[in-house]
Design a protein around this motif. Structure first.
Motif, PDB file in Angstrom:
ATOM      1  N   ILE A   1       0.816  -1.217   0.000  1.00 64.39           N
ATOM      2  CA  ILE A   1       0.000   0.000   0.000  1.00 64.39           C
ATOM      3  C   ILE A   1       0.850   1.268   0.000  1.00 64.39           C
ATOM      4  CG2 ILE A   1      -1.655   1.345   1.361  1.00 64.39           C
ATOM      5  CD1 ILE A   1      -2.826  -1.408   2.241  1.00 64.39           C
ATOM      6  N   ALA A   2       1.837   1.329   0.861  1.00 62.22           N
ATOM      7  CA  ALA A   2       2.600   2.568   1.032  1.00 62.22           C
ATOM      8  C   ALA A   2       3.714   2.747  -0.003  1.00 62.22           C
ATOM      9  CB  ALA A   2       3.196   2.623   2.439  1.00 62.22           C
ATOM     10  N   GLU A   3       4.244   1.655  -0.515  1.00 59.44           N
ATOM     11  CA  GLU A   3       5.386   1.774  -1.425  1.00 59.44           C
ATOM     12  C   GLU A   3       5.047   1.436  -2.871  1.00 59.44           C
ATOM     13  OE1 GLU A   3       8.331   2.989  -0.639  1.00 59.44           O
ATOM     14  OE2 GLU A   3       7.851   3.209   1.468  1.00 59.44           O
ATOM     15  N   ILE A   4       4.396   0.311  -3.089  1.00 66.92           N
ATOM     16  CA  ILE A   4       4.164  -0.140  -4.464  1.00 66.92           C
ATOM     17  C   ILE A   4       2.987   0.592  -5.108  1.00 66.92           C
ATOM     18  CG2 ILE A   4       3.525  -2.121  -5.889  1.00 66.92           C
ATOM     19  CD1 ILE A   4       5.228  -3.856  -3.979  1.00 66.92           C
ATOM     20  N   GLN A   5       1.822   0.595  -4.466  1.00 62.80           N
ATOM     21  CA  GLN A   5       0.630   1.171  -5.087  1.00 62.80           C
ATOM     22  C   GLN A   5       0.732   2.671  -5.340  1.00 62.80           C
ATOM     23  OE1 GLN A   5      -2.725   0.054  -2.654  1.00 62.80           O
ATOM     24  NE2 GLN A   5      -2.908  -1.943  -3.643  1.00 62.80           N
ATOM     25  N   ARG A   6       1.593   3.347  -4.650  1.00 71.02           N
ATOM     26  CA  ARG A   6       1.717   4.803  -4.805  1.00 71.02           C
ATOM     27  C   ARG A   6       2.588   5.221  -5.979  1.00 71.02           C
ATOM     28  NH1 ARG A   6       1.617   7.845   0.894  1.00 71.02           N
ATOM     29  NH2 ARG A   6      -0.209   6.791   1.713  1.00 71.02           N
ATOM     30  N   ARG A   7       3.207   4.272  -6.641  1.00 72.75           N
ATOM     31  CA  ARG A   7       4.098   4.603  -7.757  1.00 72.75           C
ATOM     32  C   ARG A   7       3.299   5.078  -8.967  1.00 72.75           C
ATOM     33  NH1 ARG A   7       9.505   4.415  -5.882  1.00 72.75           N
ATOM     34  NH2 ARG A   7       9.165   3.451  -3.868  1.00 72.75           N
ATOM     35  N   GLU A   8       3.861   6.025  -9.672  1.00 70.18           N
ATOM     36  CA  GLU A   8       3.210   6.571 -10.864  1.00 70.18           C
ATOM     37  C   GLU A   8       3.095   5.494 -11.941  1.00 70.18           C
ATOM     38  OE1 GLU A   8       4.010   9.993 -14.194  1.00 70.18           O
ATOM     39  OE2 GLU A   8       4.995  10.161 -12.251  1.00 70.18           O
ATOM     40  N   GLY A   9       1.957   5.451 -12.600  1.00 72.71           N
ATOM     41  CA  GLY A   9       1.751   4.534 -13.705  1.00 72.71           C
ATOM     42  C   GLY A   9       1.027   3.250 -13.345  1.00 72.71           C
ATOM     43  N   ILE A  10       0.728   3.050 -12.072  1.00 76.16           N
ATOM     44  CA  ILE A  10       0.048   1.823 -11.642  1.00 76.16           C
ATOM     45  C   ILE A  10      -1.459   2.059 -11.622  1.00 76.16           C
ATOM     46  CG2 ILE A  10      -0.326   0.228  -9.727  1.00 76.16           C
ATOM     47  CD1 ILE A  10       2.617   0.509  -9.062  1.00 76.16           C
ATOM     48  N   ALA A  11      -2.182   1.172 -12.301  1.00 70.91           N
ATOM     49  CA  ALA A  11      -3.637   1.268 -12.340  1.00 70.91           C
ATOM     50  C   ALA A  11      -4.278   0.385 -11.271  1.00 70.91           C
ATOM     51  CB  ALA A  11      -4.159   0.872 -13.719  1.00 70.91           C
ATOM     52  N   ARG A  12      -3.718  -0.832 -11.064  1.00 73.77           N
ATOM     53  CA  ARG A  12      -4.348  -1.780 -10.137  1.00 73.77           C
ATOM     54  C   ARG A  12      -3.334  -2.857  -9.754  1.00 73.77           C
ATOM     55  NH1 ARG A  12      -8.530  -2.786 -13.649  1.00 73.77           N
ATOM     56  NH2 ARG A  12      -9.733  -1.297 -12.496  1.00 73.77           N
ATOM     57  N   THR A  13      -3.486  -3.403  -8.543  1.00 70.85           N
ATOM     58  CA  THR A  13      -2.610  -4.488  -8.083  1.00 70.85           C
ATOM     59  C   THR A  13      -3.425  -5.634  -7.523  1.00 70.85           C
ATOM     60  OG1 THR A  13      -2.347  -3.666  -5.812  1.00 70.85           O
ATOM     61  CG2 THR A  13      -0.773  -2.856  -7.445  1.00 70.85           C
ATOM     62  N   LEU A  14      -2.819  -6.815  -7.523  1.00 75.43           N
ATOM     63  CA  LEU A  14      -3.396  -7.997  -6.889  1.00 75.43           C
ATOM     64  C   LEU A  14      -2.261  -8.685  -6.150  1.00 75.43           C
ATOM     65  CD1 LEU A  14      -5.706 -10.090  -6.502  1.00 75.43           C
ATOM     66  CD2 LEU A  14      -4.871 -11.187  -8.595  1.00 75.43           C
ATOM     67  N   THR A  15      -2.389  -8.834  -4.834  1.00 75.45           N
ATOM     68  CA  THR A  15      -1.336  -9.437  -4.023  1.00 75.45           C
ATOM     69  C   THR A  15      -1.680 -10.887  -3.742  1.00 75.45           C
ATOM     70  OG1 THR A  15      -0.898  -7.301  -2.982  1.00 75.45           O
ATOM     71  CG2 THR A  15      -0.038  -9.252  -1.862  1.00 75.45           C
ATOM     72  N   CYS A  16      -0.718 -11.781  -4.034  1.00 74.74           N
ATOM     73  CA  CYS A  16      -0.908 -13.226  -3.856  1.00 74.74           C
ATOM     74  C   CYS A  16       0.164 -13.753  -2.916  1.00 74.74           C
ATOM     75  CB  CYS A  16      -0.788 -13.933  -5.200  1.00 74.74           C
ATOM     76  SG  CYS A  16      -1.903 -13.328  -6.462  1.00 74.74           S
ATOM     77  N   PRO A  17      -0.150 -13.872  -1.592  1.00 76.14           N
ATOM     78  CA  PRO A  17       0.835 -14.418  -0.654  1.00 76.14           C
ATOM     79  C   PRO A  17       1.221 -15.847  -1.034  1.00 76.14           C
ATOM     80  CG  PRO A  17      -0.941 -13.337   0.519  1.00 76.14           C
ATOM     81  CD  PRO A  17      -1.370 -13.440  -0.928  1.00 76.14           C
ATOM     82  N   ILE A  18       2.466 -16.169  -0.843  1.00 79.70           N
ATOM     83  CA  ILE A  18       2.982 -17.516  -1.145  1.00 79.70           C
ATOM     84  C   ILE A  18       2.708 -18.416   0.047  1.00 79.70           C
ATOM     85  CG2 ILE A  18       5.059 -18.852  -1.608  1.00 79.70           C
ATOM     86  CD1 ILE A  18       6.149 -16.316  -3.024  1.00 79.70           C
ATOM     87  N   VAL A  19       2.138 -19.572  -0.229  1.00 84.08           N
ATOM     88  CA  VAL A  19       1.818 -20.540   0.820  1.00 84.08           C
ATOM     89  C   VAL A  19       2.841 -21.655   0.744  1.00 84.08           C
ATOM     90  CG1 VAL A  19       0.105 -22.163   1.684  1.00 84.08           C
ATOM     91  CG2 VAL A  19      -0.638 -20.007   0.621  1.00 84.08           C
ATOM     92  N   ASN A  20       3.576 -21.849   1.806  1.00 82.82           N
ATOM     93  CA  ASN A  20       4.546 -22.953   1.874  1.00 82.82           C
ATOM     94  C   ASN A  20       3.941 -24.083   2.682  1.00 82.82           C
ATOM     95  OD1 ASN A  20       6.648 -21.666   0.455  1.00 82.82           O
ATOM     96  ND2 ASN A  20       7.067 -20.431   2.257  1.00 82.82           N
ATOM     97  N   ILE A  21       3.733 -25.223   2.037  1.00 83.88           N
ATOM     98  CA  ILE A  21       3.130 -26.374   2.721  1.00 83.88           C
ATOM     99  C   ILE A  21       4.203 -27.321   3.149  1.00 83.88           C
ATOM    100  CG2 ILE A  21       1.572 -28.312   2.416  1.00 83.88           C
ATOM    101  CD1 ILE A  21       0.021 -26.576   0.436  1.00 83.88           C
TER     102      ILE A  21
END
Length: 77
Positions: free
Chosen positions: A57-77
């Motif tokens: 939220i604070a670093e990636i989404q605020r960058r110029e040129g970004i329209a939308r993001t989807l975050t996918c946490p990695i699940v280690n089984i």
């Protein structure tokens, strides 16, 4: 440690610039411009899920040129 992929849609023609900009952020281990429904794929890591959320939220989404993001946490089984 929590890791995630962040899928990013950029404004037209901004994928390369966004990938280069995001690659310099602390916590981002890889950022690449790609083809398909998303324009940039980022691999990021943080101490915990809350810190990961703040990174996105604070670093990636605020960058110029970004329209939308989807975050996918990695699940280690």
């Amino acid at each position: 440690m929590v890791q995630a992929y962040v899928l990013i849609q950029t404004e037209v023609g901004m994928a390369k610039d966004v990938a280069l900009d995001i690659a310099a952020i602390e916590g981002v281990t890889r950022a690449e411009d790609v083809t398909g429904p998303y324009d940039v794929i980022v691999r990021a890591e943080a101490e915990d899920i809350d810190a990961l959320g703040r990174l996105v939220i604070a670093e990636i989404q605020r960058r110029e040129g970004i329209a939308r993001t989807l975050t996918c946490p990695i699940v280690n089984i």
